[in-house]
Structure formats: C-alpha cells, structure tokens
Design a protein around this motif. Structure first.
Motif, PDB file in Angstrom:
ATOM      1  N   GLU A  71     -27.832 -35.326 -24.445  1.00 40.08           N
ATOM      2  CA  GLU A  71     -28.726 -34.500 -23.679  1.00 40.08           C
ATOM      3  C   GLU A  71     -28.201 -34.035 -22.259  1.00 40.08           C
ATOM      4  OE1 GLU A  71     -32.038 -36.862 -23.358  1.00 40.08           O
ATOM      5  OE2 GLU A  71     -32.652 -36.903 -25.604  1.00 40.08           O
ATOM      6  N   ALA A  72     -27.260 -34.953 -21.464  1.00 43.51           N
ATOM      7  CA  ALA A  72     -26.951 -34.568 -20.093  1.00 43.51           C
ATOM      8  C   ALA A  72     -25.956 -33.603 -20.523  1.00 43.51           C
ATOM      9  CB  ALA A  72     -26.150 -35.784 -19.697  1.00 43.51           C
ATOM     10  N   LYS A  73     -25.201 -33.469 -21.189  1.00 48.39           N
ATOM     11  CA  LYS A  73     -24.119 -32.232 -21.707  1.00 48.39           C
ATOM     12  C   LYS A  73     -25.017 -31.150 -22.112  1.00 48.39           C
ATOM     13  CE  LYS A  73     -20.419 -34.836 -23.669  1.00 48.39           C
ATOM     14  NZ  LYS A  73     -19.504 -35.156 -24.765  1.00 48.39           N
ATOM     15  N   ASP A  74     -26.077 -31.013 -22.672  1.00 51.40           N
ATOM     16  CA  ASP A  74     -26.940 -30.005 -22.883  1.00 51.40           C
ATOM     17  C   ASP A  74     -27.487 -29.647 -21.333  1.00 51.40           C
ATOM     18  OD1 ASP A  74     -26.223 -29.963 -25.490  1.00 51.40           O
ATOM     19  OD2 ASP A  74     -28.013 -31.094 -26.132  1.00 51.40           O
ATOM     20  N   ALA A  75     -27.817 -30.498 -20.820  1.00 47.22           N
ATOM     21  CA  ALA A  75     -28.593 -30.161 -19.389  1.00 47.22           C
ATOM     22  C   ALA A  75     -27.614 -29.661 -18.587  1.00 47.22           C
ATOM     23  CB  ALA A  75     -29.141 -31.460 -18.661  1.00 47.22           C
ATOM     24  N   GLU A  76     -26.293 -30.244 -18.608  1.00 45.38           N
ATOM     25  CA  GLU A  76     -25.319 -29.626 -17.679  1.00 45.38           C
ATOM     26  C   GLU A  76     -24.886 -28.414 -17.953  1.00 45.38           C
ATOM     27  OE1 GLU A  76     -20.571 -30.995 -16.584  1.00 45.38           O
ATOM     28  OE2 GLU A  76     -21.673 -31.912 -18.048  1.00 45.38           O
ATOM     29  N   ARG A  77     -24.857 -27.898 -19.327  1.00 49.69           N
ATOM     30  CA  ARG A  77     -24.557 -26.612 -19.764  1.00 49.69           C
ATOM     31  C   ARG A  77     -25.892 -25.709 -19.298  1.00 49.69           C
ATOM     32  NH1 ARG A  77     -23.774 -27.856 -24.394  1.00 49.69           N
ATOM     33  NH2 ARG A  77     -25.877 -27.286 -25.286  1.00 49.69           N
ATOM     34  N   ARG A  78     -27.023 -26.076 -19.335  1.00 50.84           N
ATOM     35  CA  ARG A  78     -28.137 -25.332 -18.961  1.00 50.84           C
ATOM     36  C   ARG A  78     -27.908 -25.070 -17.446  1.00 50.84           C
ATOM     37  NH1 ARG A  78     -30.954 -27.990 -23.071  1.00 50.84           N
ATOM     38  NH2 ARG A  78     -31.826 -29.647 -21.242  1.00 50.84           N
ATOM     39  N   ALA A  79     -27.594 -26.221 -16.717  1.00 51.99           N
ATOM     40  CA  ALA A  79     -27.517 -26.273 -15.412  1.00 51.99           C
ATOM     41  C   ALA A  79     -26.422 -25.327 -14.851  1.00 51.99           C
ATOM     42  CB  ALA A  79     -27.150 -27.656 -14.711  1.00 51.99           C
ATOM     43  N   LYS A  80     -25.335 -25.267 -15.684  1.00 51.27           N
ATOM     44  CA  LYS A  80     -24.294 -24.399 -15.310  1.00 51.27           C
ATOM     45  C   LYS A  80     -24.781 -22.911 -15.400  1.00 51.27           C
ATOM     46  CE  LYS A  80     -20.202 -27.172 -16.432  1.00 51.27           C
ATOM     47  NZ  LYS A  80     -19.051 -27.399 -17.287  1.00 51.27           N
ATOM     48  N   GLN A  81     -25.294 -22.854 -16.387  1.00 49.40           N
ATOM     49  CA  GLN A  81     -25.863 -21.517 -16.636  1.00 49.40           C
ATOM     50  C   GLN A  81     -26.740 -20.951 -15.786  1.00 49.40           C
ATOM     51  OE1 GLN A  81     -27.452 -21.259 -20.677  1.00 49.40           O
ATOM     52  NE2 GLN A  81     -25.534 -21.477 -21.340  1.00 49.40           N
ATOM     53  N   LYS A  82     -27.778 -21.886 -15.164  1.00 50.91           N
ATOM     54  CA  LYS A  82     -28.818 -21.377 -13.834  1.00 50.91           C
ATOM     55  C   LYS A  82     -27.882 -21.327 -12.874  1.00 50.91           C
ATOM     56  CE  LYS A  82     -32.822 -23.850 -15.841  1.00 50.91           C
ATOM     57  NZ  LYS A  82     -33.821 -24.848 -15.763  1.00 50.91           N
ATOM     58  N   LEU A  83     -26.936 -22.297 -12.665  1.00 48.07           N
ATOM     59  CA  LEU A  83     -26.100 -22.019 -11.390  1.00 48.07           C
ATOM     60  C   LEU A  83     -25.583 -20.859 -11.416  1.00 48.07           C
ATOM     61  CD1 LEU A  83     -24.682 -25.783 -11.072  1.00 48.07           C
ATOM     62  CD2 LEU A  83     -26.124 -24.615  -9.493  1.00 48.07           C
TER      63      LEU A  83
END
Length: 609
Positions: A462-474
C-alpha cells in the motif's frame, strides 16, 4: 752168734726207717677234689671222718668212700685199715665221696645245707647220665630248678638268650627224642626258670630233690641175680624202702617187692641170699649172685638201708636233735638274712628303677625341654611372622578401611550424584517444559510476527502504491508551483533524488515529527533485536545443558534409559530447533521490515500531505 744177731737187728731197723709212714689220697666230691696225706695205720673210718670234717658234713650216715676194683664198685670199710683193703695201688689213691644211702623223705631227713647240696649234685648227675629215668616234662622242670640254684633270680637284662648254652641240663635221651634245637629247649627251661623268682639256692635244690625222689629209679642200686642157678637173669634193687625184684629190661616197675618192715631176716651163704618174711606164712625168697664182691656189696647195702629204716622210726638221737635245732636256727637266720637281702635288693631295685625312671624322666624332660625350646623358637618365629602378617593385615585393614571410606564416599557421592542427577533430571524436565512453553510462546509470537509481517507486506504494498501516487502528485505539484526547469534525467534514481529533495524541502516545517517518528522506529528495531539476541542465548544455553546431561547420563544410566532420554531430548531439540529456525526466519523478516521502516515515514508524509 751175738754179732750176727746185732747185724740182723740193724737190718730190721733200716727197713723200718725206709718204709714210708704216710700215703697220698685224693678224694673227689660232687663239687670239689681234695688230697690228703694219710698215715699207714689209718682205718677207713679215720679217712672218712677227715673228709667229713673238711667239708663240714655232720650227717655222715648217708655217705661213704667208693672206689673201683676190677670194673666193680666197692665201699671203703670203716673198721679196717685203708691199705689192707682192695684199694687201687696208685698214688694218690682215688676215692669218690658219694651218698651210699638215700632218705625216704628228703625234706624231713636232710638237715644240713651241705647234705642237701651233695645229694642234689649226685641226683642231678644220675639223671643227666640216665642212671635215673626222667620224663621230658619232669626233666625241664628239674632243669629250671637247677638253673635257679646256679644263677639265682631270672633277670632278662642279664640272662640273655644263649646263657645256658654251656650248661648240661637235660639227658641226651630227652634231647634226641624231639626235633628241637638247643635254643628251643633253653626257651622252655627259661620259661619255667622265670617262675622261680625269690627262691634261694638251698630251697631250689630241695625242690629239685622233692621232685626227684618220686622218680621210680631214685636211690635204687641194681644188681644182676638169678632165682636159681639155671633160671634166667633178674635184677635186684636195693633202696630205702626195701628189696625189689625186676625183670632185666624193666627197672621202673618191680615184679615183686619186700619192704624192710616185712623182712624178718636176710641171710647170706656163699652165693645164695635168703629173705625170710616177717609173716611166717609167706614163702622164703632165695636168689643167687655169682660175684663175691657183688654179694658183699649187696649185703652191706641191705644192712645199711635196714639200719636207717629202723633209725627213722625211733626218736632222734641228741646229736640229730641238736643238728636239727641248729639247722632250724640257721634256716631261720638265713631266711631272715634272705628277707633282709631281698628287701635290700628290692629297695635297690626300686632305687634303680626310680633312678632309671628319674633318668628316663630327666631324658624325657630334656626332650620335652628341647622340644619346648624348639617349639618356643618356632612360636617366636611364628609370632614374628604373625606380627608381620598382623602388621600387613593391619595395613591391609587400613587400606581396606580407606578403600571402604572411599567406597562409602563414592557411594555417598554416587547417591548425591544420583540425587543430583534426579534433581537435574527434574530440573531438566522442568526446563524442557519451560522450553516447550517458550517454544509454544515463540511459535505463537512467530505466528503473530508472521501475521504482522503479512500486514507489513500489505502495508508496504500500500505504501508503494501511495508512494507512486505521491510521486505523481509531487510531480503535479512541482509543475504548477515552481518554474519549469529543464527536465532532469529520467529514471528511478532521478525520481528518488527528486523525492528526497522534495521531501527535504517539505520537511523543513515538520522536522520534530519526523525525528519522533524515526526514534520510534529505531527503538522498536532495537527492542526487537534485543529480544532476538536474548532468545538465541537461551537456545544456546539449552543446547549446552542438553549436551552435558547427555554425557552424564551416558556414564551413570543404562543404555536403555540413555536411548529413551536421548530420544526425548532429540525430539525436544528438533522441536526447539524448528522453533529457533522459525523464529530466525521471523527475525529476518523483522529485519526486512525494519529496513523498510521508511514506509511508515512515507505514510506519515502522505498523511501530512
């Protein structure tokens, strides 16, 4: 004429001077020989009295001087001169002093000891010369008394076998009658001889005569006769009892006897003898003897025996009474002397026996002392040996006591060890139970940690997915907020660098929260590592205790118990090892999750955003 007469007278005187006045006589008794110088005028009585005085004989009426004339015996006449009788003309003239008459009962009539001795010697010689017949049994008995009279009491120490070898004791007829050696006869005589102990010489000789007087030929003088001039020859026997007529071949049992008490008269005419019995009804017995000298001798013996027969039946003369009294006193004195001598001899023998006994006892005591000394030496040696053995035994006892003490200590130690082993076994079982409980707890913790790891994996994803999403948001945020810069190099590294830059840039205002989050993560990681290390130490300690228990039980327990406990321990070790392996994997997973602790940070960042 006167001159012739004077000359004749001188010649007669010369003849008288040259004629010897004495002559030599040799008298042989039964135990001695004597020579006398006799005067020419001596009568037979003078010579006889001289001999009796010389030998000390007073019972002269039994004896006479016998000589030999032309192979016949004659007795010296007492009332006629010696040289006027038909004696041998030899020089010296030899006479034998012998018993001419014999008593009816020797014990009553023979008074003097010398008389008994002379009778004993003469009768013994007649028996040995077989002039008196004696049976073999009586001969042996008589010989035993003769030996007692000669040698005294029998002493086996002195009278050794063979001591009678030189003595003539038995008639030749008896010796030839049996197939016996002289040693056998000596043994028989000695057997009787040993029974005559304490019998004096005169008593032994008297016993000999008492036995001999019962023999048939004792005291009998035999003469050849005929009942008439043409009849066959007979034998006339003259003794103290009377006259006896025998057959020529039998001198033991007479055919006819004439006792002196039954004879009235005996007459002699030339060669004819006439015996007139006292009983006139009995016939007169006549017999003939051809030799004049024999007839004279028969007449002398008959007169002498008859006179003695009549004398015995009269009161003893004063001389005889005196002789008997003296003989009685002498016998009493000798008996007393013999008793004293016997007592002294007995005392001496007792003393000698006592001495021998004492010597024997002394020797015995010496032997006993020697044996006791040897036994003492042996006992001392034995005592030394026993002392040495006792010392050795004491040392062995000490050693055994020491060993016993050691054994007791060992036993106590083994008991303590057994108790310790039981206690250790109990503790081990307790530890095993605790380990099993710990293993169960570890399994539960492992399962829990596994679940947590699964949750962490899920959270990571889930963290990896969130990280990926966070990267995209960043990326989106960076595009809109800041000026556009040339695009950086693409790739993950660039993305991470951008993320870090952004993060560092965004974290400036949230730094305390980030530090607190990092410290919690680090503390959690350290606690987990400490628990993991503590668990590993417990497992190692458990393993070492299991190994030491295995070694001790191999030494003390049996193979069967060892196998069972080994199997239990092996199962426990396998279970514990599986728990340890599982826990280790859990720790690895925990480490992995610790390394990925940044995930939670990212979660925090996401939350902030």
């Amino acid at each position: 004429g006167e001159g012739a007469f004077a000359q004749l007278k001188m010649s007669i005187l010369g003849l008288k001077k040259k004629q010897p006045k004495t002559f030599k006589v040799k008298v042989i008794t039964m135990d001695a020989e004597m020579e006398f110088s006799c005067e020419v005028k001596w009568k037979g009585k003078d010579l006889f009295d001289l001999v009796c005085r010389t030998i000390g004989l007073r019972e002269t009426w039994f004896f006479g001087l016998r000589y030999t004339v032309k192979d016949t015996h004659a007795w010296l006449k007492p009332d006629k001169r010696v040289l006027d009788q038909e004696v041998p003309k030899d020089s010296p003239i030899t006479f034998h002093f012998l018993a001419k008459f014999f008593p009816e009962k020797v014990e009553e009539e023979l008074v003097q000891e010398i008389t008994q001795h002379l009778f004993f010697l003469q009768v013994k010689k007649q028996i040995l010369d077989e002039e008196i017949f004696c049976s073999p049994e009586a001969s042996v008995l008589l010989a035993s008394y003769a030996v007692q009279a000669k040698y005294g009491d029998y002493d086996p120490n002195f009278h050794k076998p063979g001591f009678l070898a030189q003595d003539e004791l038995l008639p030749k007829r008896v010796l030839m009658q049996y197939q016996m050696t002289p040693e056998m006869w000596e043994e028989k005589i000695t057997a009787w001889y040993a029974e005559h102990r304490n019998i004096a010489r005169d008593e032994a000789e008297m016993e000999y005569l008492k036995i001999a007087q019962d023999l048939d030929m004792y005291g009998v003088s035999y003469f050849p006769i005929t009942q008439n001039k043409r009849d066959k020859e007979l034998l006339l026997g003259v003794d103290a009892q009377g006259l006896h007529i025998y057959s020529p071949n039998s001198k033991l049992n007479p055919n006819k006897s004439f006792p002196w008490s039954g004879i009235r008269n005996i007459s002699y005419s030339e060669k004819e003898f006439t015996i007139k019995p006292l009983d006139k009804k009995k016939d007169v017995f006549k017999f003939y003897s051809s030799q004049l000298r024999v007839n004279k001798l028969i007449l002398q013996l008959c007169i002498g025996n008859h006179d003695l027969f009549m004398r015995r039946r009269k009161v003893d003369s004063i001389e005889v009474q005196q002789m008997k009294a003296q003989a009685k006193e002498e016998k009493a004195r000798k008996k007393m002397e013999r008793q004293i001598l016997a007592r002294e001899k007995q005392m001496r023998e007792d003393a000698e026996r006592a001495k021998e006994e004492m010597e024997r006892r002394l020797f015995q005591l010496q032997d006993e002392a020697r044996m006791a000394n040897e036994a003492l030496l042996r006992s001392e040696e034995t005592a030394d040996l026993l002392a040495e053995k006792a010392q050795i035994a004491e040392e062995e006892a000490k050693l055994l006591a020491h060993k016993a003490a050691e054994a007791e200590q060992e036993r106590q130690r083994l008991e303590v060890t057994a108790l310790k082993t039981k206690e250790e076994h109990r503790l081990m079982e307790q530890k095993m139970r605790e380990a099993e409980q710990l293993a169960v707890k570890l399994v539960e913790q492992s399962e829990r940690r596994s679940k947590e790891a699964d949750h962490l994996k899920q959270d990571l994803n889930e963290a990896k997915d969130a990280e990926r999403r966070a990267k995209q948001k960043l990326l989106e945020i960076t595009k809109t907020t800041y000026p556009v810069n040339p695009p950086p190099p693409s790739g993950p590294e660039n993305m991470e660098m951008q993320l870090e830059m952004a993060t560092s840039h965004r974290l400036d205002f949230k730094d305390p929260d980030m530090k607190r989050l990092s410290m919690e993560i680090e503390r959690e990681r350290l606690e987990y590592m400490e628990k993991s290390k503590h668990l590993q130490d417990q497992l190692k300690e458990l393993k070492s205790e299991i190994e030491s228990l295995k070694l001790e039980e191999q030494q003390q327990a049996g193979i069967y118990n060892l196998r069972v406990s080994s199997q239990i321990k092996s199962d426990f070790v396998q279970k514990a090892w599986s728990v340890f392996t599982h826990q280790k994997s859990s720790l690895n997973q925990l480490n992995f999750s610790c390394k990925s602790g940044s995930i939670s940070v990212l979660r925090k960042i996401i939350t902030v955003f």
